[in-house]
Design an enzyme around this catalytic site. Structure first.
Site, short mmCIF file in Angstrom:
data_model
loop_
_atom_site.label_atom_id
_atom_site.label_comp_id
_atom_site.label_asym_id
_atom_site.label_seq_id
_atom_site.Cartn_x
_atom_site.Cartn_y
_atom_site.Cartn_z
N HIS A 62 0.54 -10.16 -4.45
CA HIS A 62 1.31 -10.03 -3.22
C HIS A 62 0.88 -8.83 -2.39
CE1 HIS A 62 3.90 -8.79 -6.67
NE2 HIS A 62 3.89 -7.66 -6.03
N HIS A 92 0.23 0.91 -1.66
CA HIS A 92 -0.15 -0.46 -1.32
C HIS A 92 0.06 -0.66 0.17
CE1 HIS A 92 4.22 -0.62 -1.98
NE2 HIS A 92 4.18 -1.45 -0.96
N HIS A 94 0.99 -3.57 3.56
CA HIS A 94 1.50 -4.84 4.07
C HIS A 94 0.76 -5.11 5.37
CE1 HIS A 94 5.05 -4.63 1.33
NE2 HIS A 94 4.81 -3.33 1.44
N GLU A 104 6.15 -3.70 8.23
CA GLU A 104 7.50 -4.10 7.81
C GLU A 104 8.51 -3.40 8.70
OE1 GLU A 104 7.56 -3.61 3.40
OE2 GLU A 104 7.48 -5.78 3.68
N HIS A 117 2.33 2.05 2.11
CA HIS A 117 3.48 2.59 1.38
C HIS A 117 3.01 3.41 0.18
CE1 HIS A 117 6.28 -0.81 2.99
NE2 HIS A 117 6.15 0.20 3.84
N THR A 196 11.21 -3.32 -0.31
CA THR A 196 11.11 -4.38 0.70
C THR A 196 10.71 -5.72 0.10
OG1 THR A 196 8.80 -3.89 1.18
CG2 THR A 196 10.47 -2.70 2.48
N THR A 197 10.44 -5.74 -1.20
CA THR A 197 10.14 -6.99 -1.90
C THR A 197 11.00 -7.05 -3.16
OG1 THR A 197 8.36 -5.96 -3.19
CG2 THR A 197 7.71 -7.01 -1.12
S1 B30 Z 1 7.99 -1.16 -1.29
O1 B30 Z 1 7.27 0.06 -1.12
O2 B30 Z 1 9.36 -1.13 -0.88
N1 B30 Z 1 7.26 -2.30 -0.47
C1 B30 Z 1 7.97 -2.17 -5.67
C2 B30 Z 1 7.55 -0.92 -5.24
C3 B30 Z 1 7.53 -0.62 -3.89
C4 B30 Z 1 7.95 -1.56 -2.96
C5 B30 Z 1 8.34 -2.82 -3.37
C6 B30 Z 1 8.36 -3.12 -4.75
C7 B30 Z 1 8.03 -2.45 -7.12
O3 B30 Z 1 7.87 -1.56 -7.92
N2 B30 Z 1 8.25 -3.72 -7.53
C8 B30 Z 1 8.41 -4.11 -8.90
C9 B30 Z 1 7.16 -3.92 -9.64
N3 B30 Z 1 6.20 -5.00 -9.42
C10 B30 Z 1 4.90 -4.48 -9.63
C11 B30 Z 1 4.35 -3.88 -8.47
O4 B30 Z 1 4.04 -2.69 -8.51
O5 B30 Z 1 4.18 -4.57 -7.39
C12 B30 Z 1 6.44 -6.04 -10.32
C13 B30 Z 1 6.38 -7.38 -9.72
O6 B30 Z 1 6.02 -7.67 -8.51
O7 B30 Z 1 6.71 -8.34 -10.39
CU1 B30 Z 1 4.88 -6.41 -7.52
ZN ZN Z 2 5.57 -1.85 0.41
#
Ligand code: B30
Ligand code: ZN
Length: 258
Positions: A62, A92, A94, A104, A117, A196-197
């Site tokens: 993603h 990462h 977007h 976003e 981010h 945000t995810t």
């Molecule tokens: S964000 O910066 O708000 N876009 C996660 C961290 C930062 C944002 C969104 C999500 C996060 O840690 N998600 C859960 C962990 N993920 C692994 C990952 O690092 O990216 C597990 C997963 O989906 O199943 Cu993706």
């Molecule tokens: Zn993000």
């Protein structure tokens, strides 16, 4: 089916498996500079990053993510709106299907082509995974990308993309200094929000830099060569914009005729 950015698994569907999607501090938001209140008590950000903590670059299906060793305080964020010390875990991006969308957060409705981010976790907790669901667990620094001159620091990442084109691919990425991706001025907007995810935890102190960095249109095109799909599956170009306004139009607008 796992979450994604398609009509059948995208932001409008996330609430089915992640009810917090209807919560009170969900991100992203539209930032309206004229409506933000000035807080004279906010300190400047203090970011210290050690390039030797940079480990690898990963297509997680993603996004594209660069991961850091977080067993010491060498790469960390202090001050700004937060108290205590937060360690860098990963950064990462977007981005969108074209240069007119992809960020976003938006600024008075303006969409940028991409958003970086930098994800940090509060060391009052034992680990990232413990911190991730706590109200003061995470601090994410957001940086907008706008179209401009080619960005040589960003190019170092883009050069690795051919190796991690499909989902699940990973390669070592040593000695990268994430501070080279920050704008010259670290003035920011801040608010209490969420991931945000999925899992959309309401655990993020958002710190969104006012000044964007640049990427060329060719560099933005390189992001879109990454795939959501794994090797062997039908190629599916990655574009991770939530395109909030379009989602809302789809779900909320009614018509008096078909
Ligand atoms: S964000 O910066 O708000 N876009 C996660 C961290 C930062 C944002 C969104 C999500 C996060 O840690 N998600 C859960 C962990 N993920 C692994 C990952 O690092 O990216 C597990 C997963 O989906 O199943 Cu993706
Ligand atoms: Zn993000």
């Amino acid at each position: 089916m796992s979450w994604g950015y398609k009509p059948n698994n995208g932001p409008q569907k996330w609430v089915e498996n992640f009810p917090i999607a209807d919560g009170v501090r969900q991100s992203p938001i539209d930032i309206v500079p004229g409506q933000a209140s000035y807080d004279a008590g906010l300190k400047p950000l203090d970011l210290k990053y050690d390039p030797s903590t940079c480990l690898d670059i990963l297509n997680n299906g993603h996004s594209v993510q660069v991961t850091f060793a977080d067993d010491t305080d060498s790469s960390r964020l202090t001050d700004g709106p937060i108290s205590g010390l937060y360690r860098l875990k990963q950064f990462h991006f977007h981005w969108g299907a074209s240069d007119d969308k992809g960020s976003e957060h938006t600024v008075a409705g303006t969409k940028y082509p991409a958003e970086l981010h930098l994800v940090h976790w509060n060391t009052k907790y034992a680990s990232f995974s413990e911190a991730a669901s706590k109200p003061d667990g995470l601090a994410v620094v957001g940086v907008f990308l706008k179209i401009g001159g080619e960005n040589p620091n960003l190019q170092k990442l883009l050069d690795a993309f051919d190796t991690i084109k499909s989902k699940g691919k990973q390669t070592s990425f040593a000695n990268f200094d994430p501070s080279t991706l920050l704008p010259g001025c670290l003035d920011y907007w801040t608010y209490d929000g969420s991931l945000t995810t999925p899992p959309l935890y309401e655990s993020v102190t958002w710190i969104v830099c006012k000044e964007p960095i640049t990427a060329s249109s060719g560099q933005m095109a390189k992001f879109r060569t990454l795939l959501f799909s794994a090797d062997g599956a039908a190629p599916d170009c990655m574009k991770t914009a939530r395109v909030k306004n379009e989602d809302e139009l789809l779900s909320k607008w009614c018509s008096s005729s078909s």
